[in-house]
Write a protein that holds these residues in place. Sequence first.
Motif, short mmCIF file in Angstrom:
data_model
loop_
_atom_site.label_atom_id
_atom_site.label_comp_id
_atom_site.label_asym_id
_atom_site.label_seq_id
_atom_site.Cartn_x
_atom_site.Cartn_y
_atom_site.Cartn_z
N GLU A 157 0.73 -1.42 -0.10
CA GLU A 157 0.01 -0.13 -0.09
C GLU A 157 0.87 1.33 0.05
N HIS A 158 2.17 1.24 0.49
CA HIS A 158 2.98 2.24 0.54
C HIS A 158 3.69 2.55 -0.86
N GLN A 159 3.63 1.47 -1.83
CA GLN A 159 4.63 1.40 -3.06
C GLN A 159 4.59 2.50 -3.86
N PRO A 160 2.92 2.73 -4.25
CA PRO A 160 2.72 3.94 -5.27
C PRO A 160 3.36 5.02 -4.92
N ARG A 161 3.30 5.46 -3.44
CA ARG A 161 3.74 6.66 -3.24
C ARG A 161 5.48 6.78 -3.24
N ALA A 162 5.92 5.65 -2.42
CA ALA A 162 7.34 5.51 -2.28
C ALA A 162 8.08 5.51 -3.76
N TYR A 163 7.50 4.81 -4.72
CA TYR A 163 8.22 4.55 -5.83
C TYR A 163 8.38 5.75 -6.91
N THR A 164 7.24 6.94 -6.42
CA THR A 164 7.35 8.08 -7.00
C THR A 164 8.36 9.26 -6.44
N ILE A 165 8.89 8.81 -5.26
CA ILE A 165 9.81 9.88 -4.47
C ILE A 165 11.04 10.18 -5.53
N MET A 166 11.67 9.01 -5.86
CA MET A 166 12.83 9.16 -6.79
C MET A 166 12.49 9.77 -8.05
N PRO A 167 11.56 9.52 -8.84
CA PRO A 167 11.28 10.44 -10.06
C PRO A 167 10.89 11.70 -9.70
N VAL A 168 10.31 11.96 -8.58
CA VAL A 168 9.81 13.40 -7.86
C VAL A 168 11.47 14.16 -7.88
N VAL A 169 12.23 13.52 -7.21
CA VAL A 169 13.62 14.17 -7.14
C VAL A 169 14.33 14.42 -8.51
N TRP A 170 14.04 13.23 -9.42
CA TRP A 170 14.57 13.43 -10.77
C TRP A 170 14.01 14.67 -11.45
N CYS A 171 12.91 15.00 -11.20
CA CYS A 171 12.25 15.91 -11.88
C CYS A 171 12.76 17.40 -11.33
N LEU A 172 13.03 17.44 -10.01
CA LEU A 172 13.61 18.64 -9.47
C LEU A 172 15.02 19.00 -9.99
N GLY A 173 15.76 17.64 -9.97
CA GLY A 173 17.14 17.84 -10.90
C GLY A 173 16.86 18.61 -12.34
N SER A 174 15.67 17.78 -13.16
CA SER A 174 15.41 18.16 -14.33
C SER A 174 15.21 19.72 -14.48
N ILE A 175 14.46 20.47 -13.32
CA ILE A 175 14.24 21.50 -13.53
C ILE A 175 15.57 22.52 -13.19
N VAL A 176 16.35 22.08 -12.17
CA VAL A 176 17.47 23.04 -11.78
C VAL A 176 18.71 22.87 -13.09
N GLY A 177 18.98 21.44 -13.18
CA GLY A 177 19.95 21.17 -14.28
C GLY A 177 20.10 21.68 -15.64
N PRO A 178 18.88 21.68 -16.50
CA PRO A 178 18.76 22.36 -17.66
C PRO A 178 18.77 24.36 -17.54
N THR B 124 16.64 29.56 -24.04
CA THR B 124 15.33 29.13 -24.35
C THR B 124 14.83 27.70 -24.16
N VAL B 125 16.10 26.88 -24.75
CA VAL B 125 15.92 25.27 -24.82
C VAL B 125 16.02 24.81 -23.07
N GLY B 126 16.55 25.72 -22.43
CA GLY B 126 16.91 25.29 -21.04
C GLY B 126 15.61 25.59 -20.18
N ILE B 127 15.17 26.56 -20.46
CA ILE B 127 13.83 27.16 -19.87
C ILE B 127 12.78 26.02 -20.07
N ILE B 128 12.57 25.65 -21.50
CA ILE B 128 11.45 24.96 -21.73
C ILE B 128 11.86 23.50 -21.08
N LEU B 129 13.14 23.00 -20.87
CA LEU B 129 13.36 21.50 -20.30
C LEU B 129 13.18 21.79 -18.67
#
Length: 528
Positions: free
Chosen positions: A125-146, A353-358
Motif C-alpha cells: 500500500e506504500h509502494q505507489p507513493r514511495a516509488y514516485t519519490i525518486m522520480p520526483v527528485v529526478w524532476c527537481l533535478g531536471s528543473i535545476v539542471g537544464p 530558451t531550450v533550458g527554460i523549456i526543459l
Amino acid sequence: MLVLAICRICEPIAFMGIFPYVYFMIEDFHVTEDASKISFYAGMVTSAFTFAEFSTGLLWGRLSDKIGRKPVLLTGLAGTALSVLVFGFAPNLTVALLARAIGGLLNGNLGVLQSTVAELVTAKEHQPRAYTIMPVVWCLGSIVGPMIGGALARPCISYPSLFPPGTIWDKYPYLLPNLFSALVVLVGVINGFLFLEETHAQKKMQRDRGLELGNWILSKFMGFRKCTEPRDEKTKFSDEIQPLIDHDEQLPTYRTNDNTPVNSPRLRSASVSTIPQDSLDLTQSKDLMGVGISQTFTRPVVLNIISFGILAFHTMTFDQLLPVFLATAPPKDKVEMSLPLKFVDGFNLDSKTVGIILSIQGAYQLLINMFLVPKIIGRFGALRSFRFIAVAYFLLYLVTPYLVLLPPGYRMIGLAVVLAWKCTFQTIVYPSNAILTADSAPSRLALGTINGVAASTASLCRAFGPTISGILYAVGLKSGYSGLAWWSTALVAISGAVVGLMLPDPASRSPSHDDNTNAHDRDVEVAE
C-alpha cells in the motif's frame, strides 16, 4: 528516504545540465561543418555515459549485494563529480567523450537506488507513493539542471560584463555550469557519508563511522537531538517481528535498548545455530547471493528487464532528440515538401530558451509525480498502468515531428501539449516498472543483482538510442524526412508494447512460490 533523495538529486542536475548546450558545444568543437551532422555527435556525447554505465552496471549491482548499498552509492556520486569537472574543461570532442565515459564507469547508482528503495518500502500500500519519490527528485533535478546549464553556458556571450573575453570562462565556455554541478554533487557525497543509513539486510548493522559522525553533528543542534537517540530494538523492528510471533510472545534477542551497531542483538543473533547456514551466508552457498541464476532470473524478472530496456531506449531518445530538434535551424536551401512524410524544419531556439523549456517540463513532472501518479498507480495498479502506457506510447513519437508544420503562433502550444503528454506517460511508467520488478523478484536478497542487470540493460539501450537517433536525424535532415528518427522510435515503442502485454501479474504467482520466498526472507530477517 529524504537523505537518499538529497543524494539522488545531484545526478539529474549533472546529467540533464548538458542538454541545453550540447548542440552548441559540438559546434564550438568544429568537428564538422555540416550542421545536419551535429545531432550525431551530440548523440555520441550522450551515449558515452550510458555505454560505460552498461559495462559496469552489473558489477556495481553485485558489489552492492556484497559490501552494501551505501559505499556503492557514494562511489557513484564521486564518479559523477569527477566526470563533470573533466567535461567542463573539455577542449575537444575526444575529451568530452572521455569525461562522460568516466562518469558512466564509476556510476552504478540506478540499479542500487532501486534496490535501496525496495528494501526501505515493502508494504504494497506504500509502494505507489514511495516509488514516485525518486522520480520526483529526478524532476527537481531536471528543473535545476537544464536551467543552470542553459543560463551558465558560454557566460562570456551571455554576461560579458561579468565574464569578460580572454578569461578562463572564454577558453572553457562550458566550465561554469559543470562547476556548479560538481559543487552540488559534493554536497550530495557529504550528505550521504554523514546521514545515509545502510539498507542491505546483512550489512546494515555493521559499524558506520560516517553515520556516527553525522549523528554527533546532529546532536549539537537542539532540533535534531531526538533523531540521534537510540530506540528500543523491539519497537524499531516491530513491523518485522509482528507477522512472525504472537502478541504475547517475546523474542529474547530483542530485550535490549542498546542500539549501537557493534552490540546490536540483530547482529549477534545472526550466529544462531537453528537458522540454516545457506540463509545466513548467502555469498558462499549459491551463485547469486543465496539464489541461483535460474531461480533469480525467472520469466517475470526477465520480461520486466526487457521492458525496462526498451522503455529506456525510446524515452532517452526523446530526451536527446528534443533539444536538438528545438535548436535546429530551418534549412538554408528550401527543401521540397511532400506531406505527410517529407518535410524539414526546426524551432531555431537558443540555449537559454531550450533550458527554460526543459526546466518547465521538469516542473510539470514534479507536480504530477506528487499529486497524480500515486493515485493512478494506486487506483489501477502497476501492471495495468504500465500496459496502457506501453501500448499508447508510440503515438507520441508519431505526432512530435509534425510540430514544425504548425503556424508559428501555435508551435509553442503544440510543444506544450507534447511535453505534457510525454511527461505524464514517463512519470507513470517508470515507477510502475520498478514496482513490477521488485514484486517479481524471487528474493529481496538478490535485488542488487537483478536491478544491476536491469540498469546495465537500460544503459545499453540508452547508449544505442541517442546514437542511432542522431544518425537517423542527420539522415532525415539530408533527405528531407526530418521525422525519420521520431518514427523509427515509434517502432521501438511498439515492440515495448508487445513485451508489456506479456508481463504476468505478480499477484498471480503460485502460493507455494510466495510461501517459499517469504519463508526464506523471514529466516534471514529473524537471523539478523
